[in-house]
Design an enzyme around this catalytic site. Structure first.
Site, mmCIF file in Angstrom:
data_model
loop_
_atom_site.group_PDB
_atom_site.id
_atom_site.type_symbol
_atom_site.label_atom_id
_atom_site.label_comp_id
_atom_site.label_asym_id
_atom_site.label_seq_id
_atom_site.Cartn_x
_atom_site.Cartn_y
_atom_site.Cartn_z
ATOM 1 N N HIS A 61 0.867 -1.171 0.000
ATOM 2 C CA HIS A 61 0.000 0.000 0.000
ATOM 3 C C HIS A 61 0.907 1.224 0.000
ATOM 4 O O HIS A 61 1.746 1.367 0.865
ATOM 5 C CB HIS A 61 -0.896 0.021 1.235
ATOM 6 C CG HIS A 61 -1.810 1.203 1.258
ATOM 7 N ND1 HIS A 61 -3.115 1.147 0.853
ATOM 8 C CD2 HIS A 61 -1.589 2.496 1.606
ATOM 9 C CE1 HIS A 61 -3.666 2.346 0.966
ATOM 10 N NE2 HIS A 61 -2.761 3.176 1.419
ATOM 11 N N CYS A 62 0.757 2.050 -0.998
ATOM 12 C CA CYS A 62 1.650 3.196 -1.115
ATOM 13 C C CYS A 62 0.923 4.484 -0.745
ATOM 14 O O CYS A 62 0.045 4.923 -1.478
ATOM 15 C CB CYS A 62 2.169 3.300 -2.547
ATOM 16 S SG CYS A 62 3.428 4.556 -2.730
ATOM 17 N N PRO A 63 1.263 5.098 0.382
ATOM 18 C CA PRO A 63 0.592 6.347 0.727
ATOM 19 C C PRO A 63 0.948 7.477 -0.233
ATOM 20 O O PRO A 63 0.170 8.398 -0.422
ATOM 21 C CB PRO A 63 1.091 6.656 2.135
ATOM 22 C CG PRO A 63 2.213 5.744 2.406
ATOM 23 C CD PRO A 63 2.234 4.677 1.389
ATOM 24 N N ASN A 121 -2.931 4.857 -2.822
ATOM 25 C CA ASN A 121 -3.677 3.687 -3.261
ATOM 26 C C ASN A 121 -2.842 2.431 -2.998
ATOM 27 O O ASN A 121 -1.646 2.517 -2.716
ATOM 28 C CB ASN A 121 -3.968 3.795 -4.769
ATOM 29 C CG ASN A 121 -5.193 3.008 -5.179
ATOM 30 O OD1 ASN A 121 -5.797 2.293 -4.380
ATOM 31 N ND2 ASN A 121 -5.564 3.132 -6.443
ATOM 32 N N CYS A 130 7.667 4.302 -1.483
ATOM 33 C CA CYS A 130 7.136 3.078 -0.978
ATOM 34 C C CYS A 130 8.115 2.298 -0.159
ATOM 35 O O CYS A 130 7.760 1.351 0.493
ATOM 36 C CB CYS A 130 6.581 2.322 -2.138
ATOM 37 S SG CYS A 130 5.546 3.507 -2.990
#
Lengths: 145, 484
Positions: free
Chosen positions: B193-195, B199, B385
């Site tokens: 999950h990449c802030p 998404n 990430c």
């Protein structure tokens, strides 16, 4: 969908007895494949051979959708070069095959399964997790369409 | 407190229509009275939707805006301050190439952020019941306090892979899928999950993500190199201090680019390695296919050679979204009695809870999630990430017991529901704000054992019988799990 109307009428006439779920077969990896094992609940309803043939065709169609080869690479590269805007005008190969699958299932339902009081649900409506087979208890005077 | 978005006015109208039309609960011609809703409005995961379901993002988008601002500001300054000099002194191709790179970066960023990463829709109640039956049959009578974790083993290309059961989505996760705790969805081929892009990165948007970080690396290096060139050339002519005075933005650009280059280029390299060996970040961190685990341990998904792996990941067929965001909710799909009927009796409360329930709307708890999202990400400015990895990198714990404990954690919280829609921070950062969405939105997506903790905050507001029965089902389900 005309099919939906016919089958909805079938639903109105008959009561849902049960649902059988054919799960995914992950033995070949993450590609979309369904188990071809014949569910015991359908034994009295449909011919084993017929069912397995339907499942095999379905699996082949999904394999065709996910095939990696020259054509899909070409599509991928072309899409990348046009910054994926090309998909605003044309469908991906996968989507085309999904439509084919929808037609196939509709045809199978109309020709084979509905007369036997069964209904196959397109797996895409269940997130490609299962093939849902609804078994109808035929309570109408005539047999279902 | 509530952040208004474009979709909201339309939704408000729909909900006010419901409250005026149906006056009593338990009205059976439910489908005829209620206007058609789109599936994204009834989506059980923690996602935000925009443009009537066309755009899909995670709940916390603050960091995404930061990414966007950084890219826009740095590039904007480059084009404004450095490009005029460079295009005259060296070649006008510089701003052109820079422009192309910039557009490509933004395009891939938006594509990564806005698309469905490969979310697996949750099981319908019938499916979930069927699976439960199968599991019960398989387990027989378990003598332990808790039944063994629900797993299925499958042999893929000679390697034994365990499929875990997801208690939230009520499905056996396909291989390589994982449940993202931030978005509360199972995602196929879950990477992380990449802030920074706001998404999850999964099967459907991995290639865009990769192209984003690759092009961003090139852009960063490009800007860095040419800003330095600009400063040097100018210094030769006008002196260093004068250069800094004429073009102060250059300093900012150099600083941003310098810090970004290390992390972004590093990340690109890491993902290039992952792609060539056909692994996900998740698998790499856990060392699933590492030879250290055993002599016969190898990656069963790899195609054998680097070239095929790369082609398959980047140019392979793009699978369609499985969640059909813009489709209309079918009223004839199997679903529990819609609790909305109970809500309609509480006019303003209902609209409020609906507004609160609408996933895009709630902005009032950035504090909780930001801590979670930022903690790893804070380590470096441009360290997207790599920072997100600890967060999203372990969505699948080694056994499914943590899932159990997760659900169990929610049980005690029921006692505190008198707080209503108050904040409640749990270890997983579960958002009880969003849970109202699940109770009032009956259609298709909700399994009858609706995520346990999620529905309980509603009980602070109202207590329709149907809500209790949903609750009972989920409690019963849990009790069954822990029963002898």
């Amino acid at each position: 969908m005309a099919n939906a109307h016919n089958l909805q009428d079938l639903q109105h006439q008959a009561a849902v007895a049960s649902k059988v779920y054919v799960q995914r077969d992950y033995n070949s990896g993450t590609i979309c494949r369904f188990q071809t094992k014949f569910p015991s609940e359908l034994e009295s309803r449909v011919d084993r051979q017929q069912f397995e043939e339907t499942m095999h065709t379905l699996n082949n169609l999904y394999a065709e959708a996910e095939k990696i080869g020259g054509k899909s690479y070409l599509e991928g590269c072309l899409a990348c070069m046009t910054a994926y805007t090309i998909f605003l005008c044309m469908e991906t190969h996968y989507e085309k095959v999904l439509k084919k699958i929808a037609r196939f299932i509709k045809e199978q339902n109309e020709k084979i399964y509905a007369p036997l009081g069964l209904l196959l649900t397109d797996p895409i409506e269940r997130g490609l997790r299962v093939v849902e087979i609804t078994i109808f208890e035929d309570r109408s005077i005539g047999s279902g369409r | 407190m509530l952040h208004l978005r474009v979709a909201e006015p339309m939704r408000e109208c729909e909900y006010s229509q419901i409250s005026t039309r149906s006056s009593t609960p338990m009205e059976t011609p439910y489908k005829k009275r209620t206007p058609k809703r789109r599936k994204w409005q009834a989506f059980p995961g923690r996602n935000k939707f925009f443009c009537n379901g066309r755009i899909m993002m995670a709940r916390q988008t603050g960091v995404f805006y930061l990414t966007l601002v950084l890219i826009l500001v740095t590039s904007g300054l480059f084009f404004a301050f450095d490009c005029p000099f460079l295009s005259m002194q060296i070649t006008p191709a510089i701003p052109v190439i820079g422009g192309v790179l910039f557009v490509f970066v933004l395009g891939t960023l938006f594509r990564t952020s806005f698309s469905d990463p490969g979310v697996l829709p949750r099981a319908t109640p019938d499916e979930a019941a069927d699976l439960e039956r199968q599991i019960d049959v398989a387990n027989g009578s378990s003598s332990g306090y808790r039944p063994p974790p629900r797993t299925r083993e499958v042999v893929i290309n000679g390697q034994t892979v365990k499929l875990k059961y997801c208690f939230t989505c009520k499905i056996f996760r396909p291989p390589r899928a994982s449940h993202c705790s931030l978005c509360d969805n199972c995602v196929e081929r879950f990477d992380h999950h990449c802030p920074w892009v706001g998404n999850c990165v999964g099967k459907r948007n991995y290639r865009f993500f990769y192209m984003f970080i690759l092009s961003l690396s090139f852009l960063t290096i490009f800007i860095f190199a040419f800003v330095i060139t600009h400063v040097i050339l100018r210094s030769h002519r006008y002196g260093f201090l004068n250069t800094l005075k004429d073009s102060p933005a250059s300093v900012l650009e150099v600083v941003v680019c310098f810090f970004s280059v290390w992390s972004i280029v590093g990340l690109s390299g890491f993902h290039t390695y992952l792609i060539s060996s056909n692994q996900t970040t998740n698998e790499d961190i856990k060392g699933s296919w590492s030879s250290k685990r055993g002599k016969g341990n190898y990656n069963p998904y790899s195609h054998g050679n680097v070239f095929t792996n790369c082609c398959a990941a980047l140019c392979g067929p793009l699978p369609p979204s499985l969640i059909d965001r813009r489709g209309f909710v079918q009223s004839d799909t199997p679903q529990p009695i819609p609790p909305t009927n109970g809500i309609t009796m509480y006019g303003s409360t209902q609209s409020q809870s609906h507004m609160a329930a609408a996933t895009p709307l709630l902005q009032s708890e950035p504090v909780i999630l930001t801590d979670e999202a930022f903690l790893p990400g804070r380590t470096s400015l441009g360290g997207p990430c790599s920072g997100a990895l600890p967060l999203g990198g372990h969505p699948t714990p080694p056994t499914s017991t943590p899932n159990l404990s997760c659900d169990n954690d929610m049980l005690p919280l029921r006692n505190e529901q008198s707080d209503g829609l108050r904040h409640h921070h749990t270890d997983g950062g579960h958002h009880h704000f969003l849970t109202p969405e699940e109770a009032p939105s009956p259609p298709g997506m909700l399994p009858c054992g609706s995520p346990l903790g999620h529905s309980h905050t509603i009980q602070g507001f109202y207590n329709p019988a149907s809500q209790d029965s949903l609750h009972e089902d989920s409690v019963r389900g849990l009790v069954k799990l822990s029963s002898v």
